[in-house]
Design a protein around this motif. Sequence first.
Motif, PDB file in Angstrom:
ATOM      1  N   ILE A 192      18.704  -8.241  -2.304  1.00  0.00           N
ATOM      2  CA  ILE A 192      17.300  -8.635  -2.247  1.00  0.00           C
ATOM      3  C   ILE A 192      16.961  -9.576  -3.397  1.00  0.00           C
ATOM      4  O   ILE A 192      17.487  -9.456  -4.500  1.00  0.00           O
ATOM      5  CB  ILE A 192      16.360  -7.414  -2.279  1.00  0.00           C
ATOM      6  CG1 ILE A 192      16.532  -6.633  -3.575  1.00  0.00           C
ATOM      7  CG2 ILE A 192      16.585  -6.520  -1.075  1.00  0.00           C
ATOM      8  CD1 ILE A 192      15.418  -5.644  -3.826  1.00  0.00           C
ATOM      9  N   GLU A 193      16.090 -10.523  -3.098  1.00  0.00           N
ATOM     10  CA  GLU A 193      15.580 -11.441  -4.113  1.00  0.00           C
ATOM     11  C   GLU A 193      14.093 -11.185  -4.274  1.00  0.00           C
ATOM     12  O   GLU A 193      13.316 -11.331  -3.324  1.00  0.00           O
ATOM     13  CB  GLU A 193      15.828 -12.889  -3.701  1.00  0.00           C
ATOM     14  CG  GLU A 193      15.390 -13.893  -4.755  1.00  0.00           C
ATOM     15  CD  GLU A 193      15.845 -15.312  -4.441  1.00  0.00           C
ATOM     16  OE1 GLU A 193      15.847 -16.142  -5.358  1.00  0.00           O
ATOM     17  OE2 GLU A 193      16.207 -15.567  -3.265  1.00  0.00           O
ATOM     18  N   LEU A 194      13.706 -10.775  -5.480  1.00  0.00           N
ATOM     19  CA  LEU A 194      12.314 -10.500  -5.769  1.00  0.00           C
ATOM     20  C   LEU A 194      11.694 -11.706  -6.470  1.00  0.00           C
ATOM     21  O   LEU A 194      12.312 -12.319  -7.340  1.00  0.00           O
ATOM     22  CB  LEU A 194      12.165  -9.257  -6.644  1.00  0.00           C
ATOM     23  CG  LEU A 194      12.685  -7.945  -6.043  1.00  0.00           C
ATOM     24  CD1 LEU A 194      12.502  -6.795  -7.019  1.00  0.00           C
ATOM     25  CD2 LEU A 194      11.967  -7.628  -4.732  1.00  0.00           C
ATOM     26  N   GLY A 195      10.471 -12.031  -6.097  1.00  0.00           N
ATOM     27  CA  GLY A 195       9.784 -13.166  -6.685  1.00  0.00           C
ATOM     28  C   GLY A 195       8.354 -12.792  -7.052  1.00  0.00           C
ATOM     29  O   GLY A 195       7.866 -11.715  -6.676  1.00  0.00           O
TER      30      GLY A 195
ATOM     31  N   VAL B 239      22.433  -7.077 -11.130  1.00  0.00           N
ATOM     32  CA  VAL B 239      21.384  -8.098 -11.117  1.00  0.00           C
ATOM     33  C   VAL B 239      22.005  -9.454 -11.442  1.00  0.00           C
ATOM     34  O   VAL B 239      22.968  -9.545 -12.206  1.00  0.00           O
ATOM     35  CB  VAL B 239      20.268  -7.761 -12.132  1.00  0.00           C
ATOM     36  CG1 VAL B 239      20.809  -7.747 -13.556  1.00  0.00           C
ATOM     37  CG2 VAL B 239      19.097  -8.737 -12.016  1.00  0.00           C
ATOM     38  N   THR B 240      21.457 -10.514 -10.844  1.00  0.00           N
ATOM     39  CA  THR B 240      21.912 -11.875 -11.127  1.00  0.00           C
ATOM     40  C   THR B 240      20.746 -12.830 -10.986  1.00  0.00           C
ATOM     41  O   THR B 240      19.786 -12.569 -10.256  1.00  0.00           O
ATOM     42  CB  THR B 240      23.050 -12.315 -10.182  1.00  0.00           C
ATOM     43  OG1 THR B 240      23.516 -13.613 -10.569  1.00  0.00           O
ATOM     44  CG2 THR B 240      22.580 -12.373  -8.743  1.00  0.00           C
TER      45      THR B 240
ATOM     46  N   SER C 250      14.466 -10.942 -10.165  1.00  0.00           N
ATOM     47  CA  SER C 250      15.702 -11.677  -9.945  1.00  0.00           C
ATOM     48  C   SER C 250      16.299 -11.214  -8.623  1.00  0.00           C
ATOM     49  O   SER C 250      15.582 -10.791  -7.721  1.00  0.00           O
ATOM     50  CB  SER C 250      16.667 -11.448 -11.110  1.00  0.00           C
ATOM     51  OG  SER C 250      17.687 -12.412 -11.094  1.00  0.00           O
ATOM     52  N   ILE C 251      17.645 -11.242  -8.530  1.00  0.00           N
ATOM     53  CA  ILE C 251      18.363 -10.821  -7.332  1.00  0.00           C
ATOM     54  C   ILE C 251      19.094  -9.516  -7.640  1.00  0.00           C
ATOM     55  O   ILE C 251      19.768  -9.401  -8.670  1.00  0.00           O
ATOM     56  CB  ILE C 251      19.366 -11.906  -6.883  1.00  0.00           C
ATOM     57  CG1 ILE C 251      18.617 -13.201  -6.546  1.00  0.00           C
ATOM     58  CG2 ILE C 251      20.173 -11.427  -5.669  1.00  0.00           C
ATOM     59  CD1 ILE C 251      19.521 -14.379  -6.266  1.00  0.00           C
ATOM     60  N   PHE C 252      18.973  -8.533  -6.743  1.00  0.00           N
ATOM     61  CA  PHE C 252      19.510  -7.199  -6.999  1.00  0.00           C
ATOM     62  C   PHE C 252      20.393  -6.732  -5.839  1.00  0.00           C
ATOM     63  O   PHE C 252      20.169  -7.099  -4.692  1.00  0.00           O
ATOM     64  CB  PHE C 252      18.378  -6.183  -7.196  1.00  0.00           C
ATOM     65  CG  PHE C 252      17.429  -6.521  -8.305  1.00  0.00           C
ATOM     66  CD1 PHE C 252      17.615  -6.013  -9.583  1.00  0.00           C
ATOM     67  CD2 PHE C 252      16.336  -7.352  -8.076  1.00  0.00           C
ATOM     68  CE1 PHE C 252      16.737  -6.320 -10.615  1.00  0.00           C
ATOM     69  CE2 PHE C 252      15.451  -7.673  -9.090  1.00  0.00           C
ATOM     70  CZ  PHE C 252      15.654  -7.155 -10.364  1.00  0.00           C
TER      71      PHE C 252
END
Length: 378
Positions: free
Chosen positions: A164-167, A198-199, A226-228
């Motif tokens: 998932i990508e959180l914004g 995370v990345t 971020s991306i998890f």
Amino acid sequence: MLLEATPLHKAASGGHVGVVELLLKAGAQVDSRDRDESTPLHKAASGGHVGVAELLLKAGAQVDSRDRNGETPEDIAARKDVPSWRNKDYVLDGRKKILELFAAEKMKRRKVGPEGGKLQTASCTVTVPPGAVTMETEITCQVINPDDVTLPLKDGDMLVSDIIELGPHGTTFLQPVTVQMQYSSTSSGGAREAVVWVTQDRSQWTELKTTKLSEDKLAVSVDHFSIFAVISQPKQDQSTVPIEGRTLTSSTQPAVQICFPEQSVSTPTQVILQVQEVPKRAVEDIKAKDQSSPRLLSSSPIVHVETVSDAQVHFHKPVTVRVPHPQHYMGVQHEGPAKLRVMSCEEETEDWVDVTDDTSITLVTEEYVEFEVSHFTR
């Protein structure tokens, strides 16, 4: 059990919005399968029936369910071929709109203000506490295709969640935000553990401090998005080896021990011990893929020993590794003589090398094998 097409399948295939609505209200299973393992959403996507797709998605239909051919409803909606007996313009236009619906389903969003709030999706729950933002902010969650990222998985590691990508990216929160990840539990007798990675650049990943909430939920606290992803890996045991030496025993496979004699290390050293269980079927897979291993009978678990720091550590004295005897470990009965071989795989490589001639096997019993090593490896 797979059945013939259900009434919901037939209504979805025909684009009958009213019938679909009635069937769903009557309790029809939204993700029921037919003989091709297709769901009603597959049928709606194929026919370009936008209204039906909207109803099914609202009822919780899974966008990523796969049919017998491995295709998802999204794959079906992306097709350009249309049967000659269908209205091509209607179908292609509908499929395009359905793809937009799927994209919106994957991209979830919620506005939160200084009072805080929560964004909840099938993949995660994001909790923003009061005071984390000073103005109204829209937070988003998007599921990323695993092919669009680089996951540096080691032996035994598995991706067990959506990525998932959180914004919005770049937003810094004044209070820690909790990200609760949903994942597929793959624990086996306590031999595995799940962690959150995370990345920011989709290739360089870092492991986060994780709190386990249940068998299928993990939580992390972050100050920016971020991306998890959740990764399942063999459980790690971490210990400090003093100059006086120490014997480390695996918590998941007690038959595995690492004996550091006195003065084998010059300073107290933080060591990670990880044991990867090897199923019998893995031996058969190796024999099938590697023509050089036709006589392979059995294997011990894979033992991975490394330091917590990145500093290279060499032993001043040989360190003894004890593992279950391969035949005892796998319960293999074999008549006649058999040779024991010690295989090693260095960090940053995937190549296993026979190091028997460079390794001293010091003890062989029916249950155990002990050998000496001079540095950290697998």
